[in-house]
Design a protein around this motif. Structure first.
Motif, PDB file in Angstrom:
ATOM      1  N   PRO A 142       0.861  -1.116  -0.052  1.00 53.79           N
ATOM      2  CA  PRO A 142      -0.206  -0.260  -0.062  1.00 53.79           C
ATOM      3  C   PRO A 142       0.784   1.195  -0.074  1.00 53.79           C
ATOM      4  CG  PRO A 142      -0.743  -1.541   1.741  1.00 53.79           C
ATOM      5  CD  PRO A 142       0.520  -2.162   1.005  1.00 53.79           C
ATOM      6  N   GLU A 143       0.493   2.288  -0.619  1.00 51.73           N
ATOM      7  CA  GLU A 143       1.152   3.348  -0.627  1.00 51.73           C
ATOM      8  C   GLU A 143       1.769   4.049   0.634  1.00 51.73           C
ATOM      9  OE1 GLU A 143      -0.809   6.423  -2.923  1.00 51.73           O
ATOM     10  OE2 GLU A 143      -1.091   5.095  -4.891  1.00 51.73           O
ATOM     11  N   HIS A 144       2.789   4.541   0.560  1.00 53.00           N
ATOM     12  CA  HIS A 144       3.296   5.247   1.853  1.00 53.00           C
ATOM     13  C   HIS A 144       2.454   6.052   2.595  1.00 53.00           C
ATOM     14  CE1 HIS A 144       6.452   7.539   4.288  1.00 53.00           C
ATOM     15  NE2 HIS A 144       6.967   6.444   4.553  1.00 53.00           N
ATOM     16  N   ALA A 145       1.878   7.035   2.106  1.00 50.59           N
ATOM     17  CA  ALA A 145       1.359   8.061   2.578  1.00 50.59           C
ATOM     18  C   ALA A 145      -0.182   7.465   3.194  1.00 50.59           C
ATOM     19  CB  ALA A 145       0.896   9.085   1.446  1.00 50.59           C
ATOM     20  N   ARG A 146      -0.546   6.397   2.234  1.00 50.10           N
ATOM     21  CA  ARG A 146      -1.801   5.787   2.729  1.00 50.10           C
ATOM     22  C   ARG A 146      -1.708   5.008   4.171  1.00 50.10           C
ATOM     23  NH1 ARG A 146      -6.113   5.662  -1.197  1.00 50.10           N
ATOM     24  NH2 ARG A 146      -6.141   7.849  -2.076  1.00 50.10           N
ATOM     25  N   ARG A 147      -0.636   4.479   4.132  1.00 48.63           N
ATOM     26  CA  ARG A 147      -0.064   3.537   5.238  1.00 48.63           C
ATOM     27  C   ARG A 147      -0.205   4.467   6.256  1.00 48.63           C
ATOM     28  NH1 ARG A 147       4.185   1.507   2.424  1.00 48.63           N
ATOM     29  NH2 ARG A 147       5.738   2.022   3.994  1.00 48.63           N
ATOM     30  N   TYR A 148       0.450   5.658   6.487  1.00 44.22           N
ATOM     31  CA  TYR A 148       0.452   6.498   7.494  1.00 44.22           C
ATOM     32  C   TYR A 148      -0.840   7.141   7.924  1.00 44.22           C
ATOM     33  CZ  TYR A 148       5.324   6.292   8.648  1.00 44.22           C
ATOM     34  OH  TYR A 148       6.574   5.681   9.247  1.00 44.22           O
ATOM     35  N   GLU A 149      -1.699   7.444   6.867  1.00 41.92           N
ATOM     36  CA  GLU A 149      -3.065   7.908   7.261  1.00 41.92           C
ATOM     37  C   GLU A 149      -3.828   7.005   7.895  1.00 41.92           C
ATOM     38  OE1 GLU A 149      -4.483   8.753   3.075  1.00 41.92           O
ATOM     39  OE2 GLU A 149      -3.296  10.722   2.955  1.00 41.92           O
ATOM     40  N   ARG A 150      -3.481   5.548   7.518  1.00 38.42           N
ATOM     41  CA  ARG A 150      -4.331   4.540   8.232  1.00 38.42           C
ATOM     42  C   ARG A 150      -3.741   4.505   9.639  1.00 38.42           C
ATOM     43  NH1 ARG A 150      -7.001  -0.688   7.542  1.00 38.42           N
ATOM     44  NH2 ARG A 150      -6.248  -2.074   9.247  1.00 38.42           N
ATOM     45  N   TYR A 190     -16.874   5.047  17.518  1.00 38.43           N
ATOM     46  CA  TYR A 190     -16.046   5.677  16.641  1.00 38.43           C
ATOM     47  C   TYR A 190     -16.379   5.469  15.211  1.00 38.43           C
ATOM     48  CZ  TYR A 190     -11.794   7.183  14.008  1.00 38.43           C
ATOM     49  OH  TYR A 190     -10.814   7.564  13.144  1.00 38.43           O
ATOM     50  N   ALA A 191     -16.599   6.242  14.271  1.00 33.54           N
ATOM     51  CA  ALA A 191     -16.846   6.172  12.952  1.00 33.54           C
ATOM     52  C   ALA A 191     -16.018   6.941  12.132  1.00 33.54           C
ATOM     53  CB  ALA A 191     -18.314   6.492  12.773  1.00 33.54           C
ATOM     54  N   GLY A 192     -14.953   6.452  11.420  1.00 33.24           N
ATOM     55  CA  GLY A 192     -14.060   7.478  10.748  1.00 33.24           C
ATOM     56  C   GLY A 192     -14.023   6.853   9.368  1.00 33.24           C
ATOM     57  N   GLU A 193     -12.702   7.387   8.486  1.00 35.06           N
ATOM     58  CA  GLU A 193     -12.618   6.995   7.240  1.00 35.06           C
ATOM     59  C   GLU A 193     -12.515   5.376   7.001  1.00 35.06           C
ATOM     60  OE1 GLU A 193      -9.929   8.062   3.263  1.00 35.06           O
ATOM     61  OE2 GLU A 193     -10.170   9.436   5.132  1.00 35.06           O
ATOM     62  N   ARG A 194     -11.872   4.852   7.954  1.00 35.09           N
ATOM     63  CA  ARG A 194     -11.226   3.585   7.722  1.00 35.09           C
ATOM     64  C   ARG A 194     -11.924   2.541   8.551  1.00 35.09           C
ATOM     65  NH1 ARG A 194      -8.047   7.347   6.883  1.00 35.09           N
ATOM     66  NH2 ARG A 194      -6.828   7.328   4.795  1.00 35.09           N
ATOM     67  N   PHE A 195     -12.328   2.952  10.127  1.00 31.87           N
ATOM     68  CA  PHE A 195     -12.704   2.069  11.074  1.00 31.87           C
ATOM     69  C   PHE A 195     -13.863   2.699  11.540  1.00 31.87           C
ATOM     70  CE2 PHE A 195      -7.985   2.235  11.045  1.00 31.87           C
ATOM     71  CZ  PHE A 195      -7.514   1.078  10.763  1.00 31.87           C
ATOM     72  N   ARG A 196     -14.774   1.599  12.030  1.00 34.81           N
ATOM     73  CA  ARG A 196     -16.044   1.810  12.759  1.00 34.81           C
ATOM     74  C   ARG A 196     -16.064   0.843  13.950  1.00 34.81           C
ATOM     75  NH1 ARG A 196     -20.363   4.217  10.261  1.00 34.81           N
ATOM     76  NH2 ARG A 196     -21.786   3.105  11.762  1.00 34.81           N
ATOM     77  N   VAL A 197     -15.706   1.372  15.196  1.00 36.21           N
ATOM     78  CA  VAL A 197     -15.563   0.644  16.415  1.00 36.21           C
ATOM     79  C   VAL A 197     -16.670   1.334  17.507  1.00 36.21           C
ATOM     80  CG1 VAL A 197     -13.871  -0.373  18.064  1.00 36.21           C
ATOM     81  CG2 VAL A 197     -13.252   0.276  15.645  1.00 36.21           C
ATOM     82  N   ARG A 198     -17.382   0.374  18.053  1.00 38.41           N
ATOM     83  CA  ARG A 198     -18.286   0.616  19.085  1.00 38.41           C
ATOM     84  C   ARG A 198     -17.641   0.573  20.517  1.00 38.41           C
ATOM     85  NH1 ARG A 198     -22.088  -1.109  22.658  1.00 38.41           N
ATOM     86  NH2 ARG A 198     -23.783   0.250  23.059  1.00 38.41           N
ATOM     87  N   GLY A 199     -16.863  -0.207  20.824  1.00 38.10           N
ATOM     88  CA  GLY A 199     -16.342  -0.461  22.101  1.00 38.10           C
ATOM     89  C   GLY A 199     -17.367  -0.744  23.164  1.00 38.10           C
TER      90      GLY A 199
END
Length: 446
Positions: A142-150, A190-199
């Protein structure tokens, strides 16, 4: 005012960091499969009052199985075994934000923190190896920038999950039958661009609040990420001047995230060959260099540089290399190796010899006093808050450092003589972290 002292982490790998360590008579190659070997290393490091031990991790076999002795254990599992054999030493493991999910990783490190009484640390990596990508359904890294965004989003979620339990949430009142106070356990929704986590996390708040956060990238993205999140940084510079530049650069980025210089410790790596005389130390280093398998080293170097060198002449210089912007793997290590080869005008054979001990980390051969002098120079001249010690062979290389170098550092007032804390955060001079959700507890403001 008490004298400033530094931090020491032991970066452990198999039977030594040198790629030929398993072939040298000072090691027993079969011990890479023996958990007792690693427990012994933990006890040796603890005897020296070191802050922590650290295990890196990779999610693929490697470039050439025939020549390589693998790190065969998943590091958190291995550190759990070491935790049972030690009492104070910190326990740091690498785990990838690219090939994990925040919930399971937060739970794993919370569990290690509980099992060890508050000694867990997470080395956050984004994984830049193509073979790892293939193991997780990707056709390329995966692209370097995308890895750090994740990674940014991943760490935000993990911290919220660790914070989902406040201190004191576990009640254990046998008379009333109350196990936990639900008002002190929070969903994070939590609801973001890559993850949705209730906890919330299904592991209570750990002894130090959350694990120590460690980072090892030195690219521009890596340094910004470290300035925002990391509490310790493992880095690789080969000269004092390079170390000073990195140290100043990284520390200068902290204020924009509301952090002070003391909140992040910079620990350059050092591969020490230790002997009674400098000549004997250099001879010992050469023994290991002579055992390098060129075909394996060329595959390793090809992976670092993004160029196939397997058929390249050993006694020729490197061929033209791509620009850093074209590299999607480890940008900082690519730059380090490229600059080393160009600055010293090395042939490929000379380059793989210099990289054999620590894959770009600084190697130093000398007496215990010379090793101590070198560490003191870096520490007192603005290049380090401590050091990531990478023994070239194990257990002997770690034993020599603990028994011969650490006492000199202690005599000079540069390193502790006894532990003063019980947690890893405490070793690094950091306070336990309270849950961010505790601030919204109405009882706390009533």
């Amino acid at each position: 005012m008490s004298r400033r002292t530094f931090h020491l982490n032991a970066f452990l790998m198999g039977v030594g960091h040198h790629e030929a360590a398993w072939r040298h008579p000072r090691t027993e190659a079969r011990r890479v499969l023996d958990v007792a070997h690693f427990q012994e290393l933990g006890r040796i490091a603890e005897r020296g009052k070191l802050d922590s031990v650290f295990f890196a991790d990779g999610l693929a076999v490697g470039p050439q199985l025939e020549r390589n002795t693998l790190a065969v254990f998943e590091p958190v599992t291995l550190l759990s075994a070491i935790a049972t054999a030690t009492e104070r030493i910190g326990l740091i493991a690498t785990a990838s934000t690219t090939y994990n999910e925040p919930f399971n990783l937060a739970r794993i490190f919370a569990s290690l923190d509980h099992l060890s009484g508050g000694r867990a640390g997470w080395n956050i990596v984004t994984s830049g190896n193509e073979q790892e990508a293939f193991n997780f359904g990707y056709d390329a890294i995966p692209e370097h920038a995308r890895r750090y965004e994740r990674a940014q989003e991943f760490v935000d979620v993990a911290i919220q999950l660790w914070d989902s339990w406040e201190s004191g949430a576990i009640v254990l009142d046998e008379q009333t039958g109350v196990f936990a106070d639900p008002d002190r356990v929070h969903t994070i929704d939590y609801a973001g661009e890559r993850f949705r986590v209730r906890g919330p996390l299904n592991s209570p708040r750990s002894p130090q609040g959350r694990p120590l956060l460690v980072q090892a990238g030195s690219s521009e993205s890596g340094k910004d990420f470290a300035a925002q999140h990391a509490e310790a940084v493992f880095t690789a510079q080969r000269t004092l001047e390079e170390g000073q530049r990195f140290y100043r650069d990284l520390k200068s980025r902290l204020p924009q995230y509301g952090r002070s210089a003391d909140e992040l410790k910079v620990l350059p790596g050092l591969v020490p060959f230790i002997a009674d005389t400098a000549e004997e130390a250099r001879a010992l280093e050469q023994e290991f260099t002579d055992l390098i398998s060129p075909d394996y080293a060329l595959r390793q170097l090809s992976g670092l540089l993004g160029v196939d060198l397997t058929a390249h002449a050993l006694d020729a210089p490197l061929p033209p290399l791509p620009e850093e912007s074209e590299i999607e793997g480890g940008k900082s290590r690519f730059t380090l190796v490229k600059e080393l080869a160009e600055h010293e005008r090395l042939t490929v054979r000379q380059l793989i010899g210099k990289l054999g001990g620590g894959r770009g980390h600084r190697t130093f051969a000398g007496t215990p006093e010379q090793i101590a002098d070198e560490l003191q120079t870096w520490f007192e001249n603005g290049a380090a808050d401590g050091f990531n010690i990478m023994p070239p062979y194990l257990p002997g290389g770690l034993t020599d450092f603990v028994d011969r170098v650490v006492p000199i550092l202690q005599q000079r007032g540069l390193f502790r003589t006894e532990y003063t804390a019980t947690t890893l955060r405490g070793h690094y001079g950091l306070e336990p972290v309270e849950s961010q959700f505790a601030q919204t507890d109405t009882r706390a403001t009533a």
